[in-house]
Design a protein around this motif. Structure first.
Motif, PDB file in Angstrom:
ATOM      1  N   VAL A  71      21.330  68.956 -37.510  1.00  0.00           N
ATOM      2  CA  VAL A  71      22.196  67.978 -38.155  1.00  0.00           C
ATOM      3  C   VAL A  71      23.200  68.776 -38.980  1.00  0.00           C
ATOM      4  CG1 VAL A  71      22.344  66.077 -39.806  1.00  0.00           C
ATOM      5  CG2 VAL A  71      20.345  66.256 -38.313  1.00  0.00           C
ATOM      6  N   VAL A  72      24.470  68.411 -38.923  1.00  0.00           N
ATOM      7  CA  VAL A  72      25.465  69.000 -39.832  1.00  0.00           C
ATOM      8  C   VAL A  72      25.910  67.894 -40.768  1.00  0.00           C
ATOM      9  CG1 VAL A  72      27.731  70.059 -40.056  1.00  0.00           C
ATOM     10  CG2 VAL A  72      26.186  70.823 -38.255  1.00  0.00           C
ATOM     11  N   ASP A  73      25.238  67.816 -41.901  1.00  0.00           N
ATOM     12  CA  ASP A  73      25.504  66.759 -42.870  1.00  0.00           C
ATOM     13  C   ASP A  73      24.840  67.162 -44.182  1.00  0.00           C
ATOM     14  OD1 ASP A  73      25.728  64.468 -44.398  1.00  0.00           O
ATOM     15  OD2 ASP A  73      25.224  63.089 -42.777  1.00  0.00           O
ATOM     16  N   LEU A  74      25.605  67.799 -45.076  1.00  0.00           N
ATOM     17  CA  LEU A  74      25.039  68.252 -46.345  1.00  0.00           C
ATOM     18  C   LEU A  74      24.641  67.088 -47.242  1.00  0.00           C
ATOM     19  CD1 LEU A  74      24.532  71.013 -47.905  1.00  0.00           C
ATOM     20  CD2 LEU A  74      25.441  71.128 -45.592  1.00  0.00           C
ATOM     21  N   ILE A  75      25.246  65.912 -47.028  1.00  0.00           N
ATOM     22  CA  ILE A  75      24.795  64.733 -47.769  1.00  0.00           C
ATOM     23  C   ILE A  75      23.371  64.392 -47.362  1.00  0.00           C
ATOM     24  CG2 ILE A  75      25.201  62.273 -48.171  1.00  0.00           C
ATOM     25  CD1 ILE A  75      28.191  62.825 -47.749  1.00  0.00           C
ATOM     26  N   GLU A  76      23.097  64.475 -46.064  1.00  0.00           N
ATOM     27  CA  GLU A  76      21.737  64.216 -45.584  1.00  0.00           C
ATOM     28  C   GLU A  76      20.769  65.290 -46.081  1.00  0.00           C
ATOM     29  OE1 GLU A  76      18.216  63.050 -43.729  1.00  0.00           O
ATOM     30  OE2 GLU A  76      20.002  61.933 -44.354  1.00  0.00           O
ATOM     31  N   GLU A  77      21.202  66.555 -46.108  1.00  0.00           N
ATOM     32  CA  GLU A  77      20.331  67.621 -46.630  1.00  0.00           C
ATOM     33  C   GLU A  77      19.976  67.333 -48.092  1.00  0.00           C
ATOM     34  OE1 GLU A  77      19.157  69.836 -44.611  1.00  0.00           O
ATOM     35  OE2 GLU A  77      20.615  69.935 -42.985  1.00  0.00           O
ATOM     36  N   ALA A  78      20.965  66.903 -48.872  1.00  0.00           N
ATOM     37  CA  ALA A  78      20.712  66.604 -50.281  1.00  0.00           C
ATOM     38  C   ALA A  78      19.751  65.436 -50.423  1.00  0.00           C
ATOM     39  CB  ALA A  78      22.032  66.306 -50.997  1.00  0.00           C
ATOM     40  N   ARG A  79      19.995  64.381 -49.653  1.00  0.00           N
ATOM     41  CA  ARG A  79      19.109  63.214 -49.728  1.00  0.00           C
ATOM     42  C   ARG A  79      17.702  63.591 -49.279  1.00  0.00           C
ATOM     43  NH1 ARG A  79      22.364  59.647 -47.817  1.00  0.00           N
ATOM     44  NH2 ARG A  79      22.005  60.044 -45.626  1.00  0.00           N
ATOM     45  N   ALA A  80      17.591  64.428 -48.248  1.00  0.00           N
ATOM     46  CA  ALA A  80      16.278  64.814 -47.743  1.00  0.00           C
ATOM     47  C   ALA A  80      15.490  65.626 -48.764  1.00  0.00           C
ATOM     48  CB  ALA A  80      16.425  65.611 -46.443  1.00  0.00           C
ATOM     49  N   LEU A  81      16.181  66.362 -49.625  1.00  0.00           N
ATOM     50  CA  LEU A  81      15.477  67.099 -50.668  1.00  0.00           C
ATOM     51  C   LEU A  81      14.628  66.148 -51.505  1.00  0.00           C
ATOM     52  CD1 LEU A  81      15.348  70.052 -51.779  1.00  0.00           C
ATOM     53  CD2 LEU A  81      17.085  69.355 -53.437  1.00  0.00           C
ATOM     54  N   GLU A  82      15.200  65.004 -51.855  1.00  0.00           N
ATOM     55  CA  GLU A  82      14.465  63.991 -52.606  1.00  0.00           C
ATOM     56  C   GLU A  82      13.471  63.235 -51.725  1.00  0.00           C
ATOM     57  OE1 GLU A  82      13.228  60.854 -55.274  1.00  0.00           O
ATOM     58  OE2 GLU A  82      13.778  62.966 -55.509  1.00  0.00           O
ATOM     59  N   MET A  83      13.891  62.845 -50.528  1.00  0.00           N
ATOM     60  CA  MET A  83      13.028  62.022 -49.677  1.00  0.00           C
ATOM     61  C   MET A  83      11.792  62.779 -49.209  1.00  0.00           C
ATOM     62  SD  MET A  83      14.405  59.176 -49.895  1.00  0.00           S
ATOM     63  CE  MET A  83      15.975  58.461 -50.372  1.00  0.00           C
ATOM     64  N   HIS A  84      11.934  64.067 -48.922  1.00  0.00           N
ATOM     65  CA  HIS A  84      10.761  64.846 -48.532  1.00  0.00           C
ATOM     66  C   HIS A  84       9.786  64.955 -49.704  1.00  0.00           C
ATOM     67  CE1 HIS A  84      12.684  67.058 -44.848  1.00  0.00           C
ATOM     68  NE2 HIS A  84      12.765  65.744 -44.772  1.00  0.00           N
ATOM     69  N   GLU A  85      10.315  65.081 -50.910  1.00  0.00           N
ATOM     70  CA  GLU A  85       9.453  65.097 -52.094  1.00  0.00           C
ATOM     71  C   GLU A  85       8.696  63.764 -52.226  1.00  0.00           C
ATOM     72  OE1 GLU A  85       8.580  66.943 -54.834  1.00  0.00           O
ATOM     73  OE2 GLU A  85       9.341  68.785 -53.922  1.00  0.00           O
ATOM     74  N   ARG A  86       9.381  62.669 -51.952  1.00  0.00           N
ATOM     75  CA  ARG A  86       8.722  61.368 -52.041  1.00  0.00           C
ATOM     76  C   ARG A  86       7.570  61.265 -51.044  1.00  0.00           C
ATOM     77  NH1 ARG A  86      13.712  56.970 -52.873  1.00  0.00           N
ATOM     78  NH2 ARG A  86      14.641  58.021 -54.696  1.00  0.00           N
ATOM     79  N   LEU A  87       7.808  61.744 -49.820  1.00  0.00           N
ATOM     80  CA  LEU A  87       6.750  61.698 -48.809  1.00  0.00           C
ATOM     81  C   LEU A  87       5.574  62.592 -49.201  1.00  0.00           C
ATOM     82  CD1 LEU A  87       8.856  61.820 -45.525  1.00  0.00           C
ATOM     83  CD2 LEU A  87       7.539  59.884 -46.383  1.00  0.00           C
TER      84      LEU A  87
END
Length: 448
Positions: free
Chosen positions: A330-346
């Motif tokens: 994926v080339v989407d730094l917005i998604e990388e940033a969001r995933a930093l939080e979402m992976h922590e939630r999981l």
């Protein structure tokens, strides 16, 4: 060169989100930042909310050719690795330039204004040297200039094919293109690369990388680190990406990869530990004590089933966080940033592990790739800015302060790099980037 003033209804300044912001640019720098200011005649109106340019701190640009090609039978690390080596075996300076130009343009469309390229595809097939031994690196410099983004060329020392019970094994097959023989020869080659930080079409910083403790023997680690530090250059390394790396290092040295770097004097505030996924508590403490960067690449780490790294623990220990798109699944730094939080939630079953402003800080961490004067909308900083629309099907109704939790790269409207407009109305100045990618990638799979 006359100055240009942009007007934004909302902008993320160091003080937080402000209304009605005028940003004046001259010679690639912000020369005025006014808040609560109505637009004036001649201002360029920016839609939505304006962010600083995003920093992609970890890229292997030729891996872009692997997207959608590594999942046969569901996909394993080995099917991915076979595909990666197949692509690496074919590229030459001309095809590398075409692929990198298209991939860097895709990054610009995704709000990325600077990229750290972890570059180890140095030589010709079988390890044969080009007449110019840095010809492949020069292709990346040209590609980034064409695409309109700044490049940090993290020239990577890669000396061994792996680390086994009996020590490091030699390079073989496509890996022969990666190696220079020893760290001193690597340093002599990289000495010929030059920074171009102001003026001209290319904005380039030269840095260094240790591929990993698997690919660089212990006695060479300090050589690479010393070369980088003598020139005040950023230094990166893949660190503890997989448990097997830790196991091999423990068997060979009696130390974790982080412990080995500490013993060899490699840890420091200039070091970015990429992935940093499988760390002990002692590893986390060491990286924090030395104020290292930890570069997370969530979309790659989930694509390769590598795991979720201890981002909050590292932050709390004193490490700083950056983000990368790595293999460009994926080339989407917005998604990388969001995933930093979402992976922590999981991983923790808790929300709010990172605040939106924390995610923006990680996504704009230009210092980690050697551009400390970028990543902020403030007087004197490099004039990078990104306008993200607030009226798409994804962002309509979003609080501008929380746009990283709703937007994607598709919502990026305008990208300005060092004062130059690179993306406008969601279109890159090179034209059809999808066509550029297709034309660069398709020939690499013609025999697949």
């Amino acid at each position: 060169m006359s100055s240009t003033t942009f007007h934004a209804a909302y902008a993320h300044l160091p003080t937080g989100v402000e209304r009605d912001v005028r940003l004046t640019v001259d010679r690639g720098r912000f020369t005025a930042v006014e808040t609560g200011a109505a637009a004036q005649p001649g201002d360029r109106e920016l839609p939505g909310v304006v962010l600083p340019g995003l920093a992609n701190a970890h890229s292997h640009v030729f891996h872009r050719a692997l997207r959608g090609r590594t999942h046969v039978g569901g996909g394993t690390f080995w099917t991915w690795r076979e595909g990666m080596y197949a692509v690496a075996a074919q590229l030459d300076p001309t095809s590398y330039l075409a692929l990198a130009r298209a991939a860097y343009a895709e990054m610009a469309l995704a709000a990325i204004t600077a990229v750290g390229e972890f570059h180890y595809l140095h030589h010709g097939p079988g390890g044969a040297r080009y007449l110019d031994p840095n010809e492949m690196g020069h292709a990346l410099v040209e590609a980034a200039a064409d695409a309109g983004i700044r490049l940090t060329l993290l020239d990577t020392c890669y000396l061994a094919g792996g680390l086994g019970p009996d020590g490091h094994v030699p390079l073989e097959g496509p890996q022969l293109r990666f190696g220079d023989g020893d760290a001193q020869t690597w340093a002599l080659r990289v000495d010929d690369l030059r920074d171009h930080t102001d003026g001209g079409p290319a904005h380039v910083r030269v840095g260094a990388a240790i591929h990993s403790v698997r690919a660089v023997p212990r006695e060479a680690l300090g050589v690479v680190a010393s070369w980088a530090r003598q020139g005040g250059r950023p230094l990166h390394i893949h660190l503890s990406e997989q448990p097997a790396e830790n196991e091999a290092c423990l068997a060979a040295h009696g130390l974790t990869p982080t412990g080995l770097l500490a013993a060899e004097g490699v840890l420091g505030p200039d070091l970015s530990a990429v992935h940093a996924t499988h760390l002990t508590d002692e590893d986390v403490a060491l990286l924090g004590q030395h104020s290292c960067w930890a570069c997370f690449c969530p979309t790659t780490e989930r694509d390769l089933a590598d795991g979720i790294g201890p981002a909050v623990s590292l932050r709390d220990a004193g490490a700083r966080l950056s983000l990368g798109s790595d293999q460009h699944a994926v080339v989407d730094l917005i998604e990388e940033a969001r995933a930093l939080e979402m992976h922590e939630r999981l991983d923790t079953l808790q929300r709010g592990r990172f605040a939106p402003e924390d995610l923006l800080a990680a996504a704009t961490a230009h210092e980690s790739i050697g551009w400390p004067d970028a990543g902020r909308l403030e007087l004197g900083a490099r004039a990078d800015l990104v306008a993200v629309r607030l009226d798409s099907v994804r962002t309509a109704g979003s609080d501008p302060a929380q746009v990283l939790l709703s937007a994607t790269a598709s919502d990026v409207d305008t990208v300005v790099v060092d004062g130059a407009v690179v993306v406008e109305g969601g279109q890159h100045r090179l034209g059809d980037v999808g066509r550029l990618l297709h034309d660069a990638i398709t020939p690499l799979w013609k025999d697949a």
